[in-house]
Write a protein that holds these residues in place. Structure first.
Motif, short mmCIF file in Angstrom:
data_model
loop_
_atom_site.label_atom_id
_atom_site.label_comp_id
_atom_site.label_asym_id
_atom_site.label_seq_id
_atom_site.Cartn_x
_atom_site.Cartn_y
_atom_site.Cartn_z
N VAL A 203 0.84 -1.20 0.00
CA VAL A 203 0.00 0.00 0.00
C VAL A 203 0.87 1.25 0.00
O VAL A 203 0.63 2.20 -0.76
CB VAL A 203 -0.95 0.00 1.21
CG1 VAL A 203 -1.74 1.31 1.27
CG2 VAL A 203 -1.90 -1.19 1.16
N VAL A 204 1.89 1.27 0.84
CA VAL A 204 2.77 2.44 0.93
C VAL A 204 3.45 2.69 -0.41
O VAL A 204 3.50 3.83 -0.90
CB VAL A 204 3.80 2.26 2.05
CG1 VAL A 204 4.86 3.36 2.01
CG2 VAL A 204 3.10 2.24 3.41
N HIS A 205 3.98 1.65 -1.01
CA HIS A 205 4.63 1.82 -2.31
C HIS A 205 3.64 2.29 -3.37
O HIS A 205 3.95 3.18 -4.18
CB HIS A 205 5.29 0.51 -2.74
CG HIS A 205 5.96 0.59 -4.06
ND1 HIS A 205 6.83 1.60 -4.39
CD2 HIS A 205 5.88 -0.22 -5.17
CE1 HIS A 205 7.28 1.42 -5.64
NE2 HIS A 205 6.71 0.33 -6.12
N PHE A 206 2.44 1.71 -3.37
CA PHE A 206 1.41 2.10 -4.33
C PHE A 206 1.07 3.58 -4.20
O PHE A 206 0.96 4.31 -5.21
CB PHE A 206 0.17 1.25 -4.13
CG PHE A 206 -0.97 1.59 -5.05
CD1 PHE A 206 -1.02 1.07 -6.33
CD2 PHE A 206 -2.00 2.42 -4.63
CE1 PHE A 206 -2.08 1.38 -7.19
CE2 PHE A 206 -3.05 2.73 -5.47
CZ PHE A 206 -3.09 2.21 -6.75
N LEU A 207 0.91 4.06 -2.98
CA LEU A 207 0.54 5.46 -2.76
C LEU A 207 1.66 6.41 -3.19
O LEU A 207 1.40 7.54 -3.60
CB LEU A 207 0.18 5.68 -1.30
CG LEU A 207 -1.08 4.96 -0.83
CD1 LEU A 207 -1.27 5.12 0.68
CD2 LEU A 207 -2.33 5.48 -1.56
N ARG A 208 2.90 5.96 -3.09
CA ARG A 208 4.03 6.77 -3.57
C ARG A 208 4.13 6.75 -5.09
O ARG A 208 4.53 7.74 -5.69
CB ARG A 208 5.34 6.24 -2.97
CG ARG A 208 5.46 6.40 -1.46
CD ARG A 208 6.70 5.69 -0.93
NE ARG A 208 7.91 6.18 -1.59
CZ ARG A 208 8.78 5.39 -2.24
NH1 ARG A 208 8.57 4.07 -2.31
NH2 ARG A 208 9.86 5.89 -2.80
N LYS A 209 3.77 5.65 -5.69
CA LYS A 209 3.91 5.48 -7.14
C LYS A 209 2.73 6.08 -7.90
O LYS A 209 2.92 6.73 -8.93
CB LYS A 209 4.05 3.99 -7.46
CG LYS A 209 4.52 3.67 -8.86
CD LYS A 209 4.73 2.17 -9.00
CE LYS A 209 5.32 1.81 -10.36
NZ LYS A 209 6.75 2.17 -10.47
N VAL A 210 1.53 5.86 -7.40
CA VAL A 210 0.31 6.35 -8.04
C VAL A 210 -0.16 7.57 -7.24
O VAL A 210 -1.07 7.48 -6.41
CB VAL A 210 -0.75 5.24 -8.12
CG1 VAL A 210 -1.94 5.69 -8.96
CG2 VAL A 210 -0.15 3.96 -8.72
N LEU A 211 0.47 8.69 -7.51
CA LEU A 211 0.41 9.86 -6.62
C LEU A 211 -0.99 10.44 -6.47
O LEU A 211 -1.30 11.03 -5.43
CB LEU A 211 1.35 10.95 -7.15
CG LEU A 211 2.84 10.59 -7.18
CD1 LEU A 211 3.62 11.68 -7.89
CD2 LEU A 211 3.37 10.39 -5.78
#
Length: 253
Positions: A203-211
């Motif tokens: 989730v953390v990586h997704f939120l950083r990647k899909v801003l």
């Protein structure tokens, strides 16, 4: 793993490009039934010039070019983030592609009028339909897969609380936007696809990647809600939401 360790793991993954292979075993996402890459490959085989808007790392556009059979003589793309520009340039070089670095999410396209037979975009920040109409030759086509309104609403509302909901009006808004710049709509199709996260690092990586999912996301601001989300995953085995994808195909008269 502790909360801090899972967060740290999600923060450590590079966000360059649109390669989502890191998520294998950590998250899944269904794909819309229309198959954007296949459709794009079919359209590419029918034109002599193409522009891909917000190409990211060029991975998806390169895959479509690989399916085209006949690569257009002129292959151009735009990208607004310098690390992605370098990745896209390398990915598209085998197809003779040239990637132009634009400033941020600028809507002006740095190309002459009536230059391209096809303008494409997969998950652009904000697709510039008026500019696409300008740079398309008469009879040219746009093929765009948009991130639809309310995409992953369950995730961002879990973190941010209730948000404005215009989901029901979204398709009408898109149709009006496309028609307002003079396009004839050929195809307008919507799909909700299941997204499932199996750990907090994903989730953390997704939120950083899909801003655009949570535009003001920082770990510090959302730490308490991340902790609650981690507890939800531990209790239910995953966190489920649904992405919204919208396919727009339109033609310039």
């Amino acid at each position: 793993m502790t909360l801090d360790e899972e967060i740290a793991e999600g923060l450590a993954v590079p966000t360059d490009g649109w390669d989502f292979s890191w998520f294998a075993g950590r998250a899944t996402e269904e794909r819309p039934g229309w198959g954007y890459v296949r459709l794009c490959g079919e359209r590419l085989g029918q034109v002599d010039s193409v522009l891909d808007v917000d190409t990211g790392g060029g991975e998806v556009f390169a895959e479509a070019l690989g399916l085209a059979g006949r690569v257009p003589g002129t292959v151009r793309a735009t990208e607004g983030w310098a690390p992605n520009h370098a990745l896209a340039s390398a990915a598209l070089e085998p197809f003779g592609g040239v990637v132009t670095l634009v400033e941020g999410s600028a809507t002006a396209l740095p190309f002459d009028d009536s230059t391209f037979g096809l303008v494409t975009g997969r998950h652009p920040v904000s697709f510039p339909y008026a500019e696409a109409a300008r740079v398309l030759a008469p009879g040219g086509t746009v093929l765009v897969q948009e991130v639809g309104a309310g995409s992953n609403r369950a995730l961002y509302e879990f973190l941010m609380g209730p948000q404005e909901n215009r989901d029901a009006e979204y398709l009408d808004d898109v149709r009006a936007q496309v028609g307002a710049v003079g396009f004839d709509v050929v195809r307008l199709q919507d799909a909700l696809t299941r997204v499932e996260f199996f750990d907090l690092a994903a989730v953390v990586h997704f939120l950083r990647k899909v801003l655009w999912t949570v535009p003001d996301f920082t770990v510090e601001k959302y730490r308490d809600r991340l902790g609650a989300l981690r507890e939800h995953i531990a209790e239910h085995g995953s966190f489920v939401c649904h992405s919204r994808r919208t396919l727009v195909e339109a033609r310039k008269p």
